[in-house]
Scaffold this motif. Structure first.
Motif, PDB file in Angstrom:
ATOM      1  N   GLY A 177       0.835  -1.276  -0.032  1.00  0.00           N
ATOM      2  CA  GLY A 177      -0.147   0.129   0.105  1.00  0.00           C
ATOM      3  C   GLY A 177       0.983   1.255   0.036  1.00  0.00           C
ATOM      4  N   GLY A 214      -8.196  -2.441   3.341  1.00  0.00           N
ATOM      5  CA  GLY A 214      -9.043  -2.423   2.266  1.00  0.00           C
ATOM      6  C   GLY A 214      -9.795  -1.582   2.047  1.00  0.00           C
ATOM      7  N   ARG A 215      -9.526  -0.313   2.704  1.00  0.00           N
ATOM      8  CA  ARG A 215     -10.491   0.927   2.632  1.00  0.00           C
ATOM      9  C   ARG A 215     -10.314   1.537   1.071  1.00  0.00           C
ATOM     10  NH1 ARG A 215      -7.373   4.568   6.689  1.00  0.00           N
ATOM     11  NH2 ARG A 215      -5.609   3.756   5.548  1.00  0.00           N
ATOM     12  N   THR A 216      -9.146   1.599   0.454  1.00  0.00           N
ATOM     13  CA  THR A 216      -9.050   1.982  -0.900  1.00  0.00           C
ATOM     14  C   THR A 216      -9.673   0.954  -1.888  1.00  0.00           C
ATOM     15  OG1 THR A 216      -6.905   3.177  -0.518  1.00  0.00           O
ATOM     16  CG2 THR A 216      -7.470   2.467  -2.978  1.00  0.00           C
ATOM     17  N   GLU A 221      -7.175   7.819  -4.449  1.00  0.00           N
ATOM     18  CA  GLU A 221      -6.075   7.978  -3.278  1.00  0.00           C
ATOM     19  C   GLU A 221      -4.754   8.580  -4.163  1.00  0.00           C
ATOM     20  OE1 GLU A 221      -4.809   4.444  -1.785  1.00  0.00           O
ATOM     21  OE2 GLU A 221      -4.140   5.401   0.070  1.00  0.00           O
TER      22      GLU A 221
HETATM   23  N1  ATP Z   1       2.238  -2.070   6.021  1.00  0.00           N
HETATM   24  C1  ATP Z   1       1.973  -2.799   5.013  1.00  0.00           C
HETATM   25  N2  ATP Z   1       2.765  -4.099   4.888  1.00  0.00           N
HETATM   26  C2  ATP Z   1       2.401  -4.821   4.079  1.00  0.00           C
HETATM   27  N3  ATP Z   1       1.782  -4.675   2.837  1.00  0.00           N
HETATM   28  C3  ATP Z   1       0.641  -3.504   2.875  1.00  0.00           C
HETATM   29  C4  ATP Z   1       1.152  -2.800   4.026  1.00  0.00           C
HETATM   30  N4  ATP Z   1       0.062  -1.641   3.829  1.00  0.00           N
HETATM   31  C5  ATP Z   1      -0.526  -2.245   2.683  1.00  0.00           C
HETATM   32  N5  ATP Z   1      -0.027  -3.271   2.162  1.00  0.00           N
HETATM   33  C6  ATP Z   1      -0.588  -3.943   1.011  1.00  0.00           C
HETATM   34  O1  ATP Z   1      -1.224  -2.968   0.104  1.00  0.00           O
HETATM   35  C7  ATP Z   1      -2.262  -3.184  -0.200  1.00  0.00           C
HETATM   36  C8  ATP Z   1      -3.320  -2.155  -0.529  1.00  0.00           C
HETATM   37  O2  ATP Z   1      -3.673  -1.507   0.544  1.00  0.00           O
HETATM   38  P1  ATP Z   1      -4.396  -0.026   0.577  1.00  0.00           P
HETATM   39  O3  ATP Z   1      -3.350   0.857   0.676  1.00  0.00           O
HETATM   40  O4  ATP Z   1      -5.014   0.097  -0.701  1.00  0.00           O
HETATM   41  O5  ATP Z   1      -5.346  -0.216   1.870  1.00  0.00           O
HETATM   42  P2  ATP Z   1      -6.142   0.957   2.346  1.00  0.00           P
HETATM   43  O6  ATP Z   1      -7.036   0.370   3.479  1.00  0.00           O
HETATM   44  O7  ATP Z   1      -6.799   1.860   1.353  1.00  0.00           O
HETATM   45  O8  ATP Z   1      -4.985   1.779   2.948  1.00  0.00           O
HETATM   46  P3  ATP Z   1      -4.502   3.205   2.659  1.00  0.00           P
HETATM   47  O9  ATP Z   1      -5.425   4.006   1.875  1.00  0.00           O
HETATM   48  O10 ATP Z   1      -4.532   3.973   4.175  1.00  0.00           O
HETATM   49  O11 ATP Z   1      -3.046   3.204   2.392  1.00  0.00           O
HETATM   50  C9  ATP Z   1      -3.031  -4.307   0.764  1.00  0.00           C
HETATM   51  O12 ATP Z   1      -3.921  -5.330   0.238  1.00  0.00           O
HETATM   52  C10 ATP Z   1      -1.818  -4.796   1.336  1.00  0.00           C
HETATM   53  O13 ATP Z   1      -1.705  -6.116   0.809  1.00  0.00           O
END
Ligand code: ATP
Ligand code: ATP
Ligand code: MG
Ligand code: MG
Lengths: 338, 321, 342, 553
Positions: free
Chosen positions: D173, D333-335, D377
């Motif tokens: 992410g 998983g918000r995004t 995002e």
């Molecule tokens: N700290 C982390 N360490 C390892 N993998 C991560 C981490 N953060 C996110 N990921 C990976 O990235 C993918 C996408 O996460 P994403 O950023 O879209 O989620 P989110 O809930 O929208 O968080 P945010 O928008 O705050 O970054 C997740 O499915 C996960 O596999």
């Protein structure tokens, strides 16, 4: 089964052209007895041609009249003699032709007929063939190697001579005066080189007053011939003659002249090959002379192979007699053109 | 990446000159070549001569228009030359039904190739250069299967089209000009044009903005195929013959050169139709100059290389990567 | 706070820690493998079918011919792999190849050293110019190398009296042996190619330069901000490609015993196709040299199979090659897409 | 390069030391100036981005650089670090005049930078990104991948990121990527004198921010000069010693941070009087909850959204006039949820209904037609179309509505564009300027305008205020409030907990792609949210230290 197959393919691929060509004139070898070659000199064993497999490597796609007639003639003759024929087409890629011939050898060809794309660079193939003592006959273009050692014979036209004869016709048509242009073939091609050399030499010798003012490549292609001629008649409006190193470029030049509103015959055109369209051009008055380059190698090639495999003497350099088309006879000869 | 483009700002007036050059360099190049020719080439300044150049460049312009669309969408269409060949084969086969029917069949053929290209690119996600490379090989083969050898076309309608003219301007040139105007209009003034540019600039953003990315891409390649087929039709008419072996050979490279020399970046997001036409004219004039001065093929090629580099250098997007 | 930190990395990343694709890894892993080695699978399958169908396919002679004739394209594809991994492209290789051959043949009269160094120097220089134009002036690689393609062929024509002269390689020189010699029954070009691929693989995978090549292709601006020498890397890559294409041409001349002037047309597209079939992405940042070798072999085997079939009309051959290319590319893209992380 | 010169033998830089508690920054004496510029000017075509700027970064000092969007912060940083060359002015480094031709030169001289927006290489593995250019090598000069992976994993662990470092960076992410960038920049600290961070926290969530602060404290203790850019005022007061305020490319204030109160700082940034500013709270949300239309049918109903590995049966409702927050840790998983609703992700299962009408999932156009708009995002690569103008970007999604027979109507576009440019106060040279040339905040506003022009029923905002200055942030927040009042359903994702709490009427908490809780009414507080997230993380999570990998249980 093999020969039946190749005949079928022949039908499918070349259609009408294949059957028509039977009317064409057979190749004749020019007089004189050059050095000869026998199977004893060459090494290898006598075989019966009828049981042999012959591999034929064509250089370019069968998309122009010359190649179509050439391949058809080889296939017809093989069919007639009941010889099994393997074919390959290099599609104008030299490296593919090398692979093609090697593939033919590994597929079990006992004899090879090669229409080379280029004269040099045949070492690897000649070596593979020599290992298996496979006799090679090259047609229409020579291989730069030792006859009766690296290959058996060469059957084909003398391109320099063709150029010279074209020059003769040009001198005849123009009266040996004026400015002329050459539409060159593809650069780097030895047909181009030799046809140019022969032409220039003969002009220098017979009509020193004539001036070659323009030499540009039309790459043996009609469209390019047309485009180059269009430029030419703008920059050199006084041109008296155009020598095109093949019929296609000549026909392109005819279209260009017509488009520029010139009367047929206002600019004299001499070409080489002898395709039906070009000879028709003579009849129509737009082309002055066509020097033939006879593509019907089949009978002579197989005759040579037959004689050679029986142990008879064959010539190393079988230069064929090319006819020519000019003036009023052209109409009568139209049937001979391919 | 615009946020972090690595660029050096230049002193303001030099920057202005360079920007001007980027925008109008290709026209300047055309003007220069014209001047050089008028000064040094015999019989250059004649209506006949300009006519010849215009007629010769027309098919390149038409193909380049489609290429500009493909490049604007961050793609490329290598199959255009082969589509011209396919078009000429179909023309020969259907000429019996009259030139218009034949033209329709040829255009449908071009559209079909474009549809395959577009589908591979839009639906499967194949990179444009690879997808169209495959069709470049395949379509040329198909053209030869359909028409194994050159065939003369003796249709009077075709002949008129190839060499006729209206008010002193050859039909071929009129058609190319009309198509350039239409494509230019489409790019500037239609929804499709805007969407095309957005897709070429940033595919993910375009997708998230709900643009019909697939549809636009397919239309782009179909248009490119159709334009190439039309170019094939005109080239056939001019030659009065169908030559599937050599028609359109290396056309993809000429068209790309015209587009890029005309200032359309290969990175997509921008289409310059005026520049594309000028780019094609520039290359045409250069070739004509070299031929008219009877340069050898070696020097012709070297000179072309140098001019292409100079032109692209002048038109390069400063700052964009 | 330290404790909080660890909580961030809660169990959700366990799947990652185990070193396999998230979720029920098997399908993903299979398609990952298939994508990376799809060309290899296709190669093996086609070769197997061909050896069963044609007696003459799996003969030593035929295999060796295929190997030797693949060698030259393979060397060109090796350099092309580097270029494509940086996100670039090089259309000049065909012309540089033929130029290299002509220079080598001409130079062979002055000894093996000249025969090798002359093409390397000139072709390396062409690559360098390409590289500088692409890297320093930021011109599009496609168009720069398109110009180089014209320029290099023009130069070759100028050297050969517009193609009329074919220089022959000096008889019996060591240089000729490079092309024609054999070691353990296998042609020298094959050995040389193998060695170059091993070296190329090590350079791309295991050296900093290689990492920079990937970085530049992955995201040029980011690479620059991370301190990767972007311009130098690109310049080097194009130079290397020029060197390899020139060397391949020289080797080819040694094999053919002459500097044939009509070679190399369309070679750039063949090399690009081989690289892409081998699993290297044209968008850059990903790829490996082994794949390109497999891609070359695949192309050559297909051609050989078409030859084995025999009397296939030349027009149909093209349709078949085009169709085959479409199939391979669609399959590869499809597999890659299944794996792609959104 | 001789192997001897290599830091191969050098132990990998240590991770951040345990944070030294709240920074007692103010008491520290400022060290000598390490990196300084005088009278710096930088022009872009049509913009004077920096105008006679003086700036000094001192050893052992954390220096905040603040200002509105487009004030010139990033430009100053890029000039400091060799990305741009200044038009005028001089740069001194370690007391000597210097000029860096490339970022590499700056880096080699000892200036490490984390640029605004993550700038790493997505297709390369995490480890290769982390150690690019300083990979551990064997004696022969070949890279030692075993060691490289071990080192990389260890470095990341210190930042709370536990991933398979062999996998592509793109699988992380945005927040995790930011941590990688941070680790990369800071780990070079062994020979680094200056660390520059351009909005490093914009994609981090609170815990990661804490980790970052720990790192900064250690750097300060080591005598490194830190330049810190952020729009979050709390952060500035938490870590910074000194502050320089930029406005329209000019320095309007520079000095110690202690003693400068918040209101004064904001008024300096905005160039407005204290009185004007003081009326505004920390966030611009009304705080008063709009209960939606009580009992009204949800305008958006997502049910059972499922996508392999990413979403597991996520269901949520948004009523008209309601702002629903989506809470959770990074990567929860918000995004994905937002994208799934917007049709940008193909789904394994799940239904989306808008105003009672089912919407085809997996198709962005269908979702947009139904009235769902997503502010993505990743503004840079998924939002703006950088080469098109402000005008064209705003009109992009609404093009079909603003055209007739496929022809674009310039007049209609102008009307819409003018409205939004003034309503959102978009700052651009003209509406024909390329969006890629705008500052981040203004880019975000352009995107908002694009979606508002669509008159959506549901607005999905994924980190809408990331990287936006206080002024613009307040405007955006006010706008969200207004939109909700107008009856729009809003789904708000924000890593800024305060913003999430104040802005939302209800918060749905996600973890591992599944809904694990919901806060309503009076429960919508920061504490309860943290609780919900922590509870969701489950017992034992805190013990899932480096050695234990089976925490999922
Ligand atoms: N700290 C982390 N360490 C390892 N993998 C991560 C981490 N953060 C996110 N990921 C990976 O990235 C993918 C996408 O996460 P994403 O950023 O879209 O989620 P989110 O809930 O929208 O968080 P945010 O928008 O705050 O970054 C997740 O499915 C996960 O596999
Ligand atoms: N590459 C560029 N070309 C033209 N103008 C630019 C460029 N980069 C920045 N600018 C302009 O320079 C000014 C300063 O931009 P900068 O990115 O430094 O702002 P910032 O203070 O970092 O804002 P933010 O807080 O939004 O990141 C802005 O007006 C911007 O539009
Ligand atoms: Mg900034
Ligand atoms: Mg997110």
């Amino acid at each position: 089964a093999g020969c039946a197959k190749s005949e079928d393919d022949d039908e499918g691929s070349t259609g009408a052209a294949g059957s028509e060509q039977a009317e064409g004139s057979e190749q004749q070898v020019t007089g004189g007895s050059g050095p000869t070659c026998t199977i004893a000199d060459y090494g290898g064993e006598k075989i019966d041609l009828a049981d042999a497999t012959v591999g034929f490597s064509q250089s370019e796609k069968e998309a122009n009249p010359f190649r179509i007639a050439e391949t058809a003639s080889i296939k017809d003759e093989a069919g007639k003699r009941g010889v099994e024929l393997l074919t390959a087409n290099a599609q104008s890629q030299f490296s593919k032709q090398i692979s093609d011939v090697q593939a033919l050898i590994s597929k079990g060809a006992d004899l090879l007929v090669i229409a080379p794309l280029n004269s040099d660079g045949w070492d690897p193939v000649l070596k593979s063939a020599a290992d298996k003592k496979i006799p090679i006959v090259t047609i229409d273009r020579k291989i730069n190697a030792e006859p009766c050692k690296d290959y058996v014979s060469f059957i084909g036209s003398d391109f320099t001579e063709q150029g010279k004869r074209a020059a003769d016709k040009m001198v005849e048509a123009t009266g040996g005066k004026g400015e002329i242009a050459i539409l060159l073939g593809a650069p780097g091609n030895n047909v181009t080189t030799e046809r140019t050399k022969g032409f220039k030499d003969r002009i220098a010798e017979k009509a020193p007053e004539m001036e070659i003012v323009f030499e540009q490549t039309g790459e043996f292609v009609r469209e390019k011939g047309q485009q180059v001629t269009e430029q030419l008649i703008q920059s050199n409006p006084d041109i008296t003659g155009i020598y095109a190193e093949n019929d296609e470029m000549g026909l392109g030049a005819v279209t260009a002249l017509k488009g520029a509103g010139k009367e047929p015959g206002a600019v004299k055109i001499v070409t080489i090959d002898g395709t039906r369209n070009a000879v028709q051009g003579i009849v129509d008055g737009s082309i002055d002379a066509v020097i033939e380059s006879n593509p019907r190698f089949g009978p002579l090639a197989f005759e040579t192979l037959d004689a050679f495999t029986k142990g008879e003497e064959v010539g190393q350099d079988l230069v064929i007699e090319d006819s020519e088309y000019t003036g009023h006879e052209a109409e009568a000869d139209l049937g001979k053109a391919y | 990446m615009a946020d972090l483009t690595l660029r050096r700002a230049l002193p303001a007036d030099r920057e202005r000159v360079l920007r001007w050059l980027q925008e109008y360099g290709v026209y300047l190049g055309v003007a220069l070549l014209l001047l050089v020719n008028i000064a040094f080439t015999p019989n250059f300044l004649s209506a006949e001569n300009f006519r010849t150049q215009a007629v010769q460049v027309a098919p390149v312009v038409i193909v380049a228009l489609g290429m500009a669309l493909a490049i604007g969408s961050e793609g490329v269409d290598l199959s255009v030359g082969s589509v011209m060949a396919l078009s000429t084969s179909l023309l020969a086969l259907y000429m019996g039904y009259g030139p218009w029917v034949a033209l329709i069949v040829a255009v449908v053929g071009g559209a079909a190739v474009g549809l395959v290209n577009g589908s591979l690119i839009a639906f499967i996600g194949v990179q444009p250069i690879v997808a169209t490379l495959a069709l470049m090989v395949g379509a040329r083969g198909l053209a030869l299967v359909l028409l194994p050898q050159l065939e003369d076309i003796r249709d009077p309608g075709m002949a008129t089209l190839g060499s006729g003219e209206f008010a002193g301007v050859p039909y071929v040139v009129l058609i190319a000009a009309a198509l350039a105007v239409v494509v230019g209009f489409v790019v500037r003034r239609t929804t499709f044009g805007r969407q095309l540019l957005a897709i070429g600039d940033s595919r993910p953003a375009a997708r998230l903005a709900g643009l019909p990315v697939r549809r636009v891409l397919i239309v782009v390649y179909v248009a490119s195929g159709v334009l190439a087929a039309v170019a094939g039709f005109l080239a056939t008419a001019r030659l009065s013959a169908s030559d599937p072996t050599s028609l359109g050979n290396l056309m993809e490279l000429s068209a790309i050169t015209a587009v890029v020399v005309g200032g359309t970046p290969l990175t997509g997001g921008r289409v310059r139709i005026g520049g594309t036409v000028a780019g094609a004219v520039l290359i045409q004039l250069l070739t004509a100059t070299l031929i008219k001065h009877d340069l050898e093929p070696s020097w012709t090629q070297i000179a072309q290389a140098v001019v292409i580099i100079l032109a692209v250098y002048a038109a390069r997007e400063r700052g964009k990567r | 706070m330290t404790v909080v930190k660890d909580e961030t990395a809660t169990g959700r990343h366990v799947a990652y820690d185990a070193g396999e694709p998230a979720g029920d890894g098997r399908g993903d892993r299979l398609s990952a493998l298939a994508q990376q080695h799809g060309a290899l699978v296709a190669l093996i399958a086609i070769a197997a079918v061909a050896s069963l169908s044609f007696d003459s396919f799996a003969t030593t002679g035929n295999v060796e011919n295929m190997a030797v004739s693949s060698a030259f394209l393979a060397i060109v594809a090796l350099g092309m792999t580097f270029v494509i991994v940086t996100g670039g492209i090089d259309l000049s290789v065909g012309s540089v190849f033929v130029l290299g051959g002509v220079l080598a043949a001409w130079g062979s009269r002055h000894g093996t050293v000249v025969a090798l160094l002359l093409p390397l120097a000139v072709c390396g220089l062409i690559g360098l110019v390409n590289g500088l134009l692409v890297a320093r002036l930021r011109l599009a690689p496609f168009i720069v190398t398109l110009a180089a393609m014209l320029g290099a062929r023009g130069l070759m024509l100028a050297l050969t009296d517009e193609g009329a002269n074919t220089y022959l390689v000096a008889e019996g020189s060591f240089f000729a042996d490079l092309g024609q010699g054999k070691l353990l029954g296998i042609g020298a070009p094959v050995w040389i190619t193998a060695a170059l691929f091993v070296a190329g693989g090590v350079v791309l995978r295991r050296t900093r330069f290689g990492q920079h090549v990937y970085a530049v292709g992955g995201n040029e601006d980011a690479a620059a901000l991370m301190g990767a020498p972007v311009a130098r890397t690109k310049t080097l890559v194009y130079t290397l490609n020029g060197l390899l294409a020139g060397f391949a041409g020289a080797l080819n001349a040694a094999w053919l015993d002459s500097g044939v002037t009509i070679l190399g047309y369309g070679m750039e597209l063949e090399a690009i196709a081989a690289v892409v079939i081998g699993g290297t992405l044209l968008s850059g940042g990903m790829g490996f040299v082994g794949g390109s070798l497999v891609g070359v072999l695949l192309l050559k085997v297909i051609q050989n199979v078409i030859n084995q079939i025999g009397s296939l009309d030349s027009a149909y051959q093209q349709v078949v090659s085009g169709g085959f290319l479409v199939l391979v590319v669609v399959a590869l893209t499809w597999l890659a897409r299944r794996r792609r992380v959104p | 390069m001789a192997a001897a010169n290599e830091p191969a033998g050098r132990p990998a830089p240590d991770g951040p030391a345990p944070p030294a508690g709240p920074a007692g920054a103010a008491e520290r004496p400022a060290g000598p100036g390490v990196l300084a510029v005088r009278d710096l000017t930088k022009r872009f075509p049509g913009v004077l981005a920096l105008d006679g700027v003086d700036f000094t970064a001192r050893a052992g000092e954390v220096h905040a650089l603040v200002g509105e969007n487009g004030a010139g912060k990033s430009t100053l940083i890029k000039v400091l670090t060799g990305v741009y060359r200044p038009d005028e002015g001089e740069l001194t480094y370690r007391g000597e005049p210097a000029s860096f031709a490339t970022p590499l030169a700056a880096q080699q001289a000892g200036i490490s930078t984390i640029y605004q927006e993550v700038n790493l290489i997505p297709v390369m593995s995490v480890a290769r990104n982390l150690l690019l250019g300083r990979e551990p090598r064997r004696r022969g000069g070949l890279i030692d991948f075993g060691r490289m992976h071990r080192e990389a994993a260890r470095m990341l662990l210190d930042y709370g990121v536990r991933v398979d470092v062999r996998r592509p960076l793109a699988e992380l992410g945005v927040g995790a990527q930011q941590m990688v960038a941070l680790a990369r920049a800071v780990s070079a600290a062994g020979r680094t004198d200056v660390v520059v961070m351009d909005e490093p926290t914009s994609s981090l969530e609170p815990r990661e921010v804490d980790t970052l602060f720990g790192v900064i404290d250690r750097l300060r203790a080591d005598g490194v000069a830190v330049v810190y850019v952020s729009h979050r005022l709390d952060e500035l007061y938490a870590v910074c010693d000194a502050v320089t305020v930029l406005r329209d490319g000019r320095v309007v204030h520079t000095g110690p941070l202690a003693g400068l109160d918040r209101l004064r700082l904001v008024s300096l940034m905005l160039g407005r009087e204290m009185g004007e500013v003081s009326a505004e709270g920390t966030t611009k949300f009304s705080g008063g909850h709009h209960e939606g239309r009580a009992g009204a049918e949800p305008v958006l109903r997502a049910a059972g959204l499922t996508r392999r590995h990413e979403l597991h049966d996520v269901s949520l409702d948004v009523r008209p006039g309601e702002v629903v927050g989506l809470g959770g840790l990074l990567g929860s998983g918000r995004t994905e949820t937002a994208k799934a609703i917007a049709g940008a992700l193909p789904l394994g299962a799940g239904r989306v209904t808008v105003a009672g009408v089912p919407v085809r999932t997996g198709s962005t156009p269908a979702a947009i037609r139904a009235g769902v708009s997503l502010l993505p995002e990743d503004r840079k690569s998924e939002g703006i179309v950088p080469g098109l103008s402000v005008r064209e970007n705003i009109a992009l999604a609404a093009l079909p509505r603003m055209s007739r027979y496929g022809l674009v109507s310039e007049a209609r576009i102008d009307a819409v564009v003018d409205t939004f440019v003034s309503r959102l106060r978009i700052k651009a040279a003209s509406t024909h300027q390329k969006v890629g040339e705008l500052s981040g905040g203004n880019q975000q506003k352009v995107l908002l305008a694009r979606w508002l022009a669509m008159q959506p029923k549901v607005l999905l905002l994924d980190e809408p205020t990331r990287g936006i200055d206080v002024g613009a942030k307040a405007e955006v927040q006010k706008l969200v409030d207004e939109l909700a009042e107008d009856g729009l359903g809003v789904l708000l994702i924000s890593s800024d907990v305060e913003e999430l709490i104040e802005g939302s009427d209800r918060v749905v908490v996600l973890r591992d792609g599944a809904v694990v809780g919901e806060l309503t009414g009076d429960d919508v507080t920061e504490d309860r949210l943290m609780e919900a997230i922590a509870a969701a993380a489950g017992p034992g999570a805190g013990a899932a230290g480096p050695g234990k990998e089976g925490g999922r249980g």
